[in-house]
Design a protein around this motif. Structure first.
Motif, short mmCIF file in Angstrom:
data_model
loop_
_atom_site.label_atom_id
_atom_site.label_comp_id
_atom_site.label_asym_id
_atom_site.label_seq_id
_atom_site.Cartn_x
_atom_site.Cartn_y
_atom_site.Cartn_z
N THR A 60 0.85 -1.20 0.00
CA THR A 60 0.00 0.00 0.00
C THR A 60 0.88 1.24 0.00
O THR A 60 2.06 1.19 0.38
N ASP A 61 0.27 2.36 -0.39
CA ASP A 61 1.03 3.61 -0.39
C ASP A 61 1.39 4.02 1.04
O ASP A 61 2.43 4.65 1.25
N LEU A 62 0.54 3.69 2.00
CA LEU A 62 0.89 4.03 3.39
C LEU A 62 2.16 3.28 3.82
O LEU A 62 3.04 3.85 4.45
N GLU A 63 2.26 2.01 3.43
CA GLU A 63 3.48 1.26 3.75
C GLU A 63 4.68 1.88 3.05
O GLU A 63 5.78 1.95 3.61
N ARG A 64 4.48 2.34 1.80
CA ARG A 64 5.59 2.99 1.06
C ARG A 64 5.98 4.29 1.76
O ARG A 64 7.14 4.63 1.85
N ASN A 96 0.11 14.51 -0.86
CA ASN A 96 -1.26 14.11 -1.17
C ASN A 96 -1.33 12.99 -2.21
O ASN A 96 -0.58 13.05 -3.16
N PRO A 97 -2.17 12.02 -2.07
CA PRO A 97 -3.17 11.84 -1.01
C PRO A 97 -2.72 10.99 0.19
O PRO A 97 -3.39 10.98 1.20
N THR A 98 -1.56 10.32 0.07
CA THR A 98 -1.18 9.39 1.15
C THR A 98 -0.98 10.10 2.48
O THR A 98 -1.27 9.55 3.55
N SER A 399 -11.07 20.25 -3.46
CA SER A 399 -10.92 19.70 -2.11
C SER A 399 -10.18 18.37 -2.14
O SER A 399 -10.31 17.59 -3.07
N ASN A 400 -9.40 18.16 -1.12
CA ASN A 400 -8.70 16.89 -1.01
C ASN A 400 -8.74 16.42 0.44
O ASN A 400 -9.18 17.18 1.29
N PRO A 401 -8.38 15.15 0.74
CA PRO A 401 -7.89 14.14 -0.20
C PRO A 401 -8.99 13.63 -1.16
O PRO A 401 -10.09 14.17 -1.16
N THR A 402 -8.63 12.58 -1.90
CA THR A 402 -9.42 12.14 -3.05
C THR A 402 -10.93 12.05 -2.80
O THR A 402 -11.72 12.55 -3.59
N GLU A 403 -11.32 11.45 -1.67
CA GLU A 403 -12.75 11.25 -1.42
C GLU A 403 -13.47 12.58 -1.23
O GLU A 403 -14.70 12.64 -1.25
N HIS A 404 -12.70 13.66 -0.99
CA HIS A 404 -13.34 14.96 -0.75
C HIS A 404 -13.46 15.79 -2.03
O HIS A 404 -14.04 16.87 -1.99
N ALA A 405 -12.92 15.30 -3.14
CA ALA A 405 -13.04 16.06 -4.40
C ALA A 405 -14.52 16.27 -4.70
O ALA A 405 -15.33 15.33 -4.58
N GLU A 406 -14.89 17.48 -5.11
CA GLU A 406 -16.31 17.77 -5.34
C GLU A 406 -16.88 16.94 -6.48
O GLU A 406 -18.07 16.67 -6.51
N GLY A 425 -7.96 18.89 -7.07
CA GLY A 425 -6.88 19.07 -6.09
C GLY A 425 -6.00 17.83 -6.00
O GLY A 425 -4.91 17.89 -5.45
N VAL A 426 -6.49 16.71 -6.50
CA VAL A 426 -5.70 15.48 -6.51
C VAL A 426 -5.52 15.03 -7.96
O VAL A 426 -6.19 15.54 -8.85
N GLN A 427 -4.60 14.08 -8.16
CA GLN A 427 -4.35 13.64 -9.54
C GLN A 427 -5.32 12.53 -9.93
O GLN A 427 -5.36 11.50 -9.28
N PHE A 428 -6.10 12.77 -10.98
CA PHE A 428 -6.93 11.70 -11.54
C PHE A 428 -6.28 11.22 -12.84
O PHE A 428 -5.57 11.98 -13.51
#
Ligand code: NAI
Length: 546
Positions: A60-64, A96-98, A399-406, A425-428
């Protein structure tokens, strides 16, 4: 002669000096390292290969993220070498977003102290505490009180991950040398019940004080910084909206400070607006703007946008009349009694409404800007309404992180039937729709604040002005190649971010000198002046003479 007084284990334990398996035989002999490291001399390239292999084994990115921070704790050069080797891949991990997830779990994934932690209970002793920091020439402190972390709300001490990540971007994106950077968490408590009850939480277990008490603590901090680190610029980050705007007003005329949420965000969104207008063949002053959200990001952006509009030849009043805002209580209009002073310029005469689509239909904006922290707030109805009114609706879901993008890129392009000019605000990922490929850009202020930071660092600027962020926004806009702009990309590619930021920093540095704010001699060639200050993630020869 070695360039450091450290040797042996002490040297290996200093992340700014440690080369791990890359010490030469001469260094091992001279520095008492024989036997303390494997008996090889690897290149940095080979070490990078090992890092990439180990990262590849993480799931996962959190582990990275945890792996990379651990690498930084042991070997700073290799850490920066890694993220600067592939910024498009690693910026989303160290920032962002990790970083949002890392902050939510900060007390749980904590390994080792990084930066400083200053509690409100230490009032009266702030200067003394700042003197505990080992580096004496600090040029940037990034400071938060954890009041509004990304779009995640009050995270208290868990917000300490943000200044750490932000300052890493000064180095990774614009080459500001890491030894001049100090992340700082000002602990005034938190109102987050969840953390107050978490045994692994790392902050004061008390709720936040009244604003006056907080501000007097911040006053002491700002004053102490002037004495202990006289060349330091203070970068405020992720305070609540009202505190962010007020603290900036409080210090900006007399100290070298800025607020990235207010000014950096504004600069990068301005970039998107400039390029959207370029795509449409219009000027910024021809557009009408409706914000969803009226907090620090919205106000900072609206103010900077109005300054840029005034520079295009209209009055401030006319500029403000083109900007509308809609917040949790509905459209900002003149009958609202809950508005604060800095929101008033954007409250126009209009019937009250709590319906965002109705506001769009009535105001007929060309651009909507999501800075609300509310994921999904740009519904299909919102996008369809914008597409009915506009040939090319400009949709900025910041808005970020990802789940907060409008809204997501896919939603914007699909619901608008390919008409939207979109950034988030995040990369799609790129979106394929109706035989076309759209490239959604990331309106992330990491294109702006590291470059402005580099300009301040190189020029030793006395103050930070709005004009510096407008110039940065314009400079970033100018760097998007026309063929990518045509595919809807409003921002430069991240793969070449260092070069883009050097060019941006050079333009901001010129402005600093023009405004008489530099504290070093004005160079003739701005770009090579900036390049001379850029940090390179390469090992120094520890046996060479000083
Ligand atoms: P803030 O907390 O100061 O403001 C949030 C605003 O949204 C308030 O005006 C609030 O009334 C409004 N709001 C909340 N719920 C709403 C709803 N349901 N409907 C309408 N309005 C609503 O926060 P701030 O500093 O302005 O940041 C806002 C967002 O912008 C955050 O998610 C942040 O991550 C993002 N941001 C993005 C940046 C970028 O570069 N893309 C940079 C800085 C912030």
């Amino acid at each position: 002669m070695n360039t450091t007084t450290k040797s042996g284990i002490e040297l290996l334990r200093d992340p700014s000096l440690n080369k791990s398996t890359a010490f030469s035989e001469a260094e091992k002999q001279a520095l008492g390292l024989v036997g303390l490291v494997p008996d090889v001399t690897e290149t940095e390239e080979l070490q990078l290969q090992r890092v990439m292999m180990q990262l590849g084994q993480k799931n996962t990115d959190l582990e990275r993220y945890i792996y990379l921070i651990n690498l930084l704790d042991h070997n700073e050069t290799l850490f920066y070498r890694t993220i600067m080797a592939d910024p498009a891949r690693f910026l989303p991990i160290v920032y962002n977003p990790t970083i949002g997830e890392a902050c939510l779990k900060f007390g749980h994934i904590y390994r080792q102290a990084r930066g400083m932690y200053l509690s409100i209970t230490r009032r009266g002793k702030v200067k003394e505490i700042l003197n505990n920091w080992p580096q004496k020439d600090i040029r940037f402190i990034c400071v938060t009180d954890g009041g509004r972390i990304l779009g995640l709300g009050d995270l208290g001490a868990n917000g300490a991950g943000i200044p750490i990540g932000k300052l890493q971007l000064y180095t990774a994106c614009a080459g500001v040398p890491p030894q001049y950077l100090l992340p700082m968490y000002l602990d005034a408590g938190t109102n987050n019940e969840h953390y107050l009850n978490d045994p692994l939480y790392l902050g004061l277990r008390r709720t936040r004080p009244p604003t006056a008490e907080l501000f007097s603590f911040v006053d002491e901090f700002v004053e102490a910084v002037q004495e202990v680190f006289p060349k330091c610029c203070i970068h405020f980050e992720d305070w609540t909206g009202a505190d962010a705007v007020r603290l900036l007003q409080r210090y900006r005329d007399n100290y070298c400070v800025y607020n990235d949420d207010v000014q950096g965000t504004a600069g990068i969104v301005l970039t998107g607006m400039i390029n959207a207008a370029k795509l449409k063949g219009t000027k910024l002053k021809d557009e009408k703007y409706l914000f969803l959200g009226a907090g620090s990001a919205a106000i900072g952006l609206a103010n900077l946008l109005c300054s840029a509009l005034v520079a295009q030849g209209i009055t401030l009043k006319e500029a403000q009349s083109r900007v509308y805002m809609f917040d949790i209580n509905g459209l900002l209009e003149t009958t609202r009694t809950d508005l604060v002073d800095f929101q008033l310029p954007y409250a126009h005469q209009h019937a009250p409404t709590r319906d965002f689509v109705a506001a769009i239909e009535s105001i007929q904006p060309t651009t909507i800007i999501g800075v609300s922290t509310v994921g999904g707030a740009f519904t299909q109805q919102v996008i369809q309404s914008m597409s009915r009114i506009n040939e090319r609706p400009v949709i900025l879901a910041l808005s970020n992180p990802t789940e907060h993008a409008e809204c997501t890129a896919e939603q914007a392009y699909t619901w608008s039937k390919g008409k939207a000019i979109y950034a988030a605000g995040v990369q799609f990922a790129p979106v394929h729709y109706d035989g076309q490929t759209f490239l959604p850009g990331q309106a992330n202020n990491f294109y702006i604040f590291p470059a402005v930071g580099m300009a301040i660092f190189a020029t030793q600027a006395k103050r930070v002005t709005d004009e510096m962020f407008i110039e940065a926004g314009q400079a970033v806009a100018d760097q998007v190649p026309p063929e990518l702009l045509k595919q809807g990309l409003l921002y430069p590619l991240q793969s070449n971010i260092l070069e883009a930021e050097i060019q941006t920093a050079a333009r901001v540095a010129k402005l600093v000198f023009d405004a008489g704010l530099g504290r070093v001699d004005r160079p003739t060639d701005m770009v090579s002046f900036i390049r001379k200050h850029v940090y390179k993630p390469e090992y120094a020869d520890e046996t060479s003479a000083d």
